[in-house]
Design a protein around this motif. Structure first.
Motif: not given
Length: 103
Positions: A50-77
């Protein structure tokens, strides 16, 4: 009516499944409940880049709200500047991935 064809991106052996290019505007939230928008530029059953407007930290957990799917938890690799890659906690089903690729 239209048909879309895609060719999975080359795999370098580090990924669990091949990625496909997309352009999806999604919402992202991190553990600190900071929310922002991002654009997913490629996706697979197991993760996304993904391309973001803010810095993400490796190892952090995020939640993405995807169309059709809904909220998905993910780890920043990995993350650099305003691009990051994440691995979903639970892989997407082929059916949901197909729907996302059709958008």
């Amino acid at each position: 009516m239209f048909a879309a064809e895609y060719e999975p991106a080359e795999s370098d052996g580090r990924r669990r499944s091949p990625r496909a290019p997309v352009s999806l505007d999604v919402r992202i939230a991190d553990d600190g409940l900071r929310r922002t928008l991002c654009k997913i530029v490629d996706i697979s059953r197991d993760g996304a880049r993904m391309q973001t407007h803010s810095n993400l930290r490796r190892g952090s957990t995020i939640r993405l709200t995807l169309p059709v799917v809904g909220v998905v938890a993910a780890d920043v690799m990995w993350a650099d500047d305003f691009t990051a890659g994440c691995r979903f906690h639970k892989p997407l089903t082929e059916k949901l991935l197909t729907k996302l690729l059709a958008l």
